[in-house]
Design a protein around this motif. Structure first.
Motif, PDB file in Angstrom:
ATOM      1  N   ASP A 113      -2.963   4.395  12.791  1.00 15.84           N
ATOM      2  CA  ASP A 113      -1.857   4.437  11.841  1.00 15.84           C
ATOM      3  C   ASP A 113      -1.735   5.852  11.270  1.00 15.84           C
ATOM      4  OD1 ASP A 113       0.016   4.035   9.804  1.00 15.84           O
ATOM      5  OD2 ASP A 113      -0.761   2.035   9.347  1.00 15.84           O
ATOM      6  N   PRO A 114      -0.591   6.505  11.403  1.00 16.12           N
ATOM      7  CA  PRO A 114      -0.457   7.885  10.894  1.00 16.12           C
ATOM      8  C   PRO A 114      -0.533   7.983   9.372  1.00 16.12           C
ATOM      9  CG  PRO A 114       1.646   7.083  11.737  1.00 16.12           C
ATOM     10  CD  PRO A 114       0.619   6.056  12.082  1.00 16.12           C
ATOM     11  N   ARG A 115      -0.303   6.887   8.676  1.00 14.79           N
ATOM     12  CA  ARG A 115      -0.403   6.916   7.209  1.00 14.79           C
ATOM     13  C   ARG A 115      -1.845   7.069   6.749  1.00 14.79           C
ATOM     14  NH1 ARG A 115       2.697   1.419   5.995  1.00 14.79           N
ATOM     15  NH2 ARG A 115       1.292   0.845   7.687  1.00 14.79           N
ATOM     16  N   LEU A 116      -2.806   6.811   7.635  1.00 15.53           N
ATOM     17  CA  LEU A 116      -4.226   6.898   7.286  1.00 15.53           C
ATOM     18  C   LEU A 116      -4.851   8.224   7.699  1.00 15.53           C
ATOM     19  CD1 LEU A 116      -5.320   3.280   8.258  1.00 15.53           C
ATOM     20  CD2 LEU A 116      -4.819   4.179   5.991  1.00 15.53           C
ATOM     21  N   ALA A 117      -4.035   9.179   8.149  1.00 19.58           N
ATOM     22  CA  ALA A 117      -4.566  10.460   8.620  1.00 19.58           C
ATOM     23  C   ALA A 117      -5.233  11.260   7.501  1.00 19.58           C
ATOM     24  CB  ALA A 117      -3.456  11.277   9.261  1.00 19.58           C
ATOM     25  N   ARG A 118      -4.746  11.135   6.288  1.00 20.65           N
ATOM     26  CA  ARG A 118      -5.272  11.920   5.162  1.00 20.65           C
ATOM     27  C   ARG A 118      -6.088  11.085   4.178  1.00 20.65           C
ATOM     28  NH1 ARG A 118      -4.633  17.270   6.173  1.00 20.65           N
ATOM     29  NH2 ARG A 118      -2.603  17.665   7.089  1.00 20.65           N
ATOM     30  N   VAL A 119      -6.581   9.934   4.605  1.00 25.80           N
ATOM     31  CA  VAL A 119      -7.379   9.064   3.739  1.00 25.80           C
ATOM     32  C   VAL A 119      -8.853   9.433   3.881  1.00 25.80           C
ATOM     33  CG1 VAL A 119      -8.121   6.688   3.330  1.00 25.80           C
ATOM     34  CG2 VAL A 119      -5.727   7.179   3.792  1.00 25.80           C
ATOM     35  N   GLN A 164       1.163   4.961  -1.738  1.00 27.39           N
ATOM     36  CA  GLN A 164       1.682   3.612  -1.477  1.00 27.39           C
ATOM     37  C   GLN A 164       1.577   3.277   0.003  1.00 27.39           C
ATOM     38  OE1 GLN A 164       3.139   1.762  -4.001  1.00 27.39           O
ATOM     39  NE2 GLN A 164       3.729   0.008  -2.768  1.00 27.39           N
ATOM     40  N   GLY A 165       1.961   4.207   0.867  1.00 27.32           N
ATOM     41  CA  GLY A 165       1.875   3.976   2.307  1.00 27.32           C
ATOM     42  C   GLY A 165       0.444   3.818   2.782  1.00 27.32           C
ATOM     43  N   ALA A 166      -0.454   4.618   2.218  1.00 27.53           N
ATOM     44  CA  ALA A 166      -1.871   4.510   2.593  1.00 27.53           C
ATOM     45  C   ALA A 166      -2.444   3.169   2.163  1.00 27.53           C
ATOM     46  CB  ALA A 166      -2.661   5.658   1.973  1.00 27.53           C
ATOM     47  N   ALA A 167      -2.062   2.693   0.975  1.00 24.42           N
ATOM     48  CA  ALA A 167      -2.553   1.396   0.506  1.00 24.42           C
ATOM     49  C   ALA A 167      -2.054   0.273   1.413  1.00 24.42           C
ATOM     50  CB  ALA A 167      -2.108   1.156  -0.936  1.00 24.42           C
ATOM     51  N   SER A 200      -3.145  -3.555   5.880  1.00 23.02           N
ATOM     52  CA  SER A 200      -2.827  -4.128   7.189  1.00 23.02           C
ATOM     53  C   SER A 200      -3.983  -3.957   8.183  1.00 23.02           C
ATOM     54  CB  SER A 200      -1.556  -3.493   7.753  1.00 23.02           C
ATOM     55  OG  SER A 200      -1.774  -2.134   8.067  1.00 23.02           O
ATOM     56  N   ALA A 201      -4.815  -2.935   7.996  1.00 25.90           N
ATOM     57  CA  ALA A 201      -5.942  -2.696   8.900  1.00 25.90           C
ATOM     58  C   ALA A 201      -7.228  -3.357   8.415  1.00 25.90           C
ATOM     59  CB  ALA A 201      -6.166  -1.191   9.052  1.00 25.90           C
ATOM     60  N   LYS A 202      -7.153  -4.120   7.341  1.00 26.18           N
ATOM     61  CA  LYS A 202      -8.349  -4.713   6.735  1.00 26.18           C
ATOM     62  C   LYS A 202      -9.111  -5.613   7.714  1.00 26.18           C
ATOM     63  CE  LYS A 202      -8.062  -6.104   2.471  1.00 26.18           C
ATOM     64  NZ  LYS A 202      -7.845  -6.896   1.248  1.00 26.18           N
ATOM     65  N   GLY A 203      -8.415  -6.414   8.493  1.00 21.20           N
ATOM     66  CA  GLY A 203      -9.079  -7.326   9.422  1.00 21.20           C
ATOM     67  C   GLY A 203      -9.832  -6.590  10.507  1.00 21.20           C
ATOM     68  N   VAL A 204      -9.199  -5.567  11.081  1.00 23.15           N
ATOM     69  CA  VAL A 204      -9.849  -4.761  12.124  1.00 23.15           C
ATOM     70  C   VAL A 204     -11.072  -4.054  11.553  1.00 23.15           C
ATOM     71  CG1 VAL A 204      -9.528  -2.780  13.653  1.00 23.15           C
ATOM     72  CG2 VAL A 204      -7.693  -4.450  13.375  1.00 23.15           C
ATOM     73  N   LEU A 205     -10.930  -3.505  10.360  1.00 25.44           N
ATOM     74  CA  LEU A 205     -12.044  -2.790   9.733  1.00 25.44           C
ATOM     75  C   LEU A 205     -13.192  -3.748   9.404  1.00 25.44           C
ATOM     76  CD1 LEU A 205     -10.041  -0.391   7.398  1.00 25.44           C
ATOM     77  CD2 LEU A 205     -11.257   0.202   9.498  1.00 25.44           C
ATOM     78  N   ARG A 206     -12.857  -4.953   8.958  1.00 25.82           N
ATOM     79  CA  ARG A 206     -13.921  -5.921   8.654  1.00 25.82           C
ATOM     80  C   ARG A 206     -14.659  -6.325   9.925  1.00 25.82           C
ATOM     81  NH1 ARG A 206     -13.785 -11.972   6.350  1.00 25.82           N
ATOM     82  NH2 ARG A 206     -15.960 -12.035   5.719  1.00 25.82           N
ATOM     83  N   THR A 207     -13.926  -6.465  11.026  1.00 28.88           N
ATOM     84  CA  THR A 207     -14.571  -6.781  12.305  1.00 28.88           C
ATOM     85  C   THR A 207     -15.530  -5.669  12.715  1.00 28.88           C
ATOM     86  OG1 THR A 207     -12.637  -8.044  13.001  1.00 28.88           O
ATOM     87  CG2 THR A 207     -14.131  -7.309  14.736  1.00 28.88           C
ATOM     88  N   MET A 208     -15.102  -4.424  12.554  1.00 26.55           N
ATOM     89  CA  MET A 208     -15.960  -3.290  12.906  1.00 26.55           C
ATOM     90  C   MET A 208     -17.177  -3.209  11.992  1.00 26.55           C
ATOM     91  SD  MET A 208     -13.244  -0.352  13.751  1.00 26.55           S
ATOM     92  CE  MET A 208     -12.509  -0.274  15.352  1.00 26.55           C
ATOM     93  N   THR A 213     -16.329  -9.225   2.615  1.00 27.31           N
ATOM     94  CA  THR A 213     -14.894  -9.010   2.535  1.00 27.31           C
ATOM     95  C   THR A 213     -14.653  -7.603   1.998  1.00 27.31           C
ATOM     96  OG1 THR A 213     -14.803  -9.918   0.305  1.00 27.31           O
ATOM     97  CG2 THR A 213     -14.376 -11.444   2.117  1.00 27.31           C
ATOM     98  N   LEU A 214     -13.618  -6.960   2.471  1.00 23.32           N
ATOM     99  CA  LEU A 214     -13.327  -5.582   2.071  1.00 23.32           C
ATOM    100  C   LEU A 214     -12.153  -5.553   1.106  1.00 23.32           C
ATOM    101  CD1 LEU A 214     -13.580  -3.783   5.534  1.00 23.32           C
ATOM    102  CD2 LEU A 214     -15.345  -4.017   3.795  1.00 23.32           C
ATOM    103  N   THR A 215     -12.334  -4.829   0.033  1.00 19.76           N
ATOM    104  CA  THR A 215     -11.271  -4.590  -0.929  1.00 19.76           C
ATOM    105  C   THR A 215     -11.141  -3.082  -1.072  1.00 19.76           C
ATOM    106  OG1 THR A 215     -11.897  -6.588  -2.115  1.00 19.76           O
ATOM    107  CG2 THR A 215     -10.466  -5.037  -3.274  1.00 19.76           C
ATOM    108  N   PHE A 216      -9.929  -2.571  -0.892  1.00 21.90           N
ATOM    109  CA  PHE A 216      -9.696  -1.131  -0.972  1.00 21.90           C
ATOM    110  C   PHE A 216      -9.081  -0.788  -2.320  1.00 21.90           C
ATOM    111  CE2 PHE A 216      -9.817  -2.010   3.546  1.00 21.90           C
ATOM    112  CZ  PHE A 216     -10.671  -1.015   3.988  1.00 21.90           C
ATOM    113  N   VAL A 217      -9.697   0.186  -3.007  1.00 22.76           N
ATOM    114  CA  VAL A 217      -9.248   0.615  -4.327  1.00 22.76           C
ATOM    115  C   VAL A 217      -9.078   2.133  -4.303  1.00 22.76           C
ATOM    116  CG1 VAL A 217      -9.862   0.733  -6.775  1.00 22.76           C
ATOM    117  CG2 VAL A 217     -10.468  -1.281  -5.447  1.00 22.76           C
ATOM    118  N   ALA A 218      -7.920   2.587  -4.775  1.00 26.87           N
ATOM    119  CA  ALA A 218      -7.676   4.030  -4.853  1.00 26.87           C
ATOM    120  C   ALA A 218      -8.613   4.642  -5.887  1.00 26.87           C
ATOM    121  CB  ALA A 218      -6.229   4.307  -5.213  1.00 26.87           C
ATOM    122  N   ASP A 219      -9.296   5.702  -5.513  1.00 23.31           N
ATOM    123  CA  ASP A 219     -10.251   6.377  -6.389  1.00 23.31           C
ATOM    124  C   ASP A 219      -9.490   7.324  -7.313  1.00 23.31           C
ATOM    125  OD1 ASP A 219     -12.567   7.247  -7.514  1.00 23.31           O
ATOM    126  OD2 ASP A 219     -13.451   8.008  -5.666  1.00 23.31           O
TER     127      ASP A 219
END
Length: 151
Positions: A28-34, A66-69, A74-82, A94-100
């Motif tokens: 996902d290109p929105r995650l390039a700078r995360v 907003q786009g990164a969140a 949307s990638a939470k399931g794939v990331l949890r599998t990994m 379970t993974l919860t993503f919070v902006a720092d």
């Protein structure tokens, strides 16, 4: 209940797995700078909170938080599998993503320090031309009586 060192170790491993997956696996290109900054795992190892920051393309450009969140959600399931494959624990947390908010807090503190330095410089400039309110030597020598001199 798991011990705290095991939870810290698992949190560190989850941070590494998620960061590596964002860099190499998720396209996902929105995650390039995360950037993953920290991860906290509950004592029972069932929930993990992953903290992240988003950088802009340039210093003067506001990042798309907003786009990164949305992309992380949307990638939470794939990331949890990994994470499950990479950690080998019985129950994948379970993974919860919070902006720092650390970068914004640091910028706010820098702004406050700059204002304090400016105020100190203003006070120093005012004090450089000032003089004392009283006499130059506020401690007067005791008066000598003329009677004491005769004796």
């Amino acid at each position: 209940m798991a011990d705290a060192p095991r939870a810290r170790k698992l949190a560190k491993r989850i941070s590494q797995i998620v960061a590596s997956a964002l860099e190499h696996e998720v396209k996902d290109p929105r995650l390039a700078r995360v950037t993953i900054t920290d991860t906290k795992v509950t004592a029972d190892l069932h929930d993990a909170t992953v903290y992240y920051t988003v950088l802009g393309d340039k210093l003067d450009v506001e990042p798309d938080r907003q786009g990164a969140a949305q992309a992380l959600e949307s990638a939470k399931g794939v990331l949890r599998t990994m994470v499950g494959q990479g950690t080998g624990v019985r129950f994948t947390p379970t993974l919860t993503f919070v902006a720092d908010t650390v970068p914004e807090d640091a910028k706010h503190i820098d702004d406050l320090l700059a204002r304090a330095r400016a105020a100190d410089a203003e006070v120093a400039a005012i004090a450089s031309g000032a003089s004392h309110a009283g006499e130059p030597d506020p401690y007067r020598a005791p008066r000598e009586d003329e009677d004491d001199e005769d004796e």
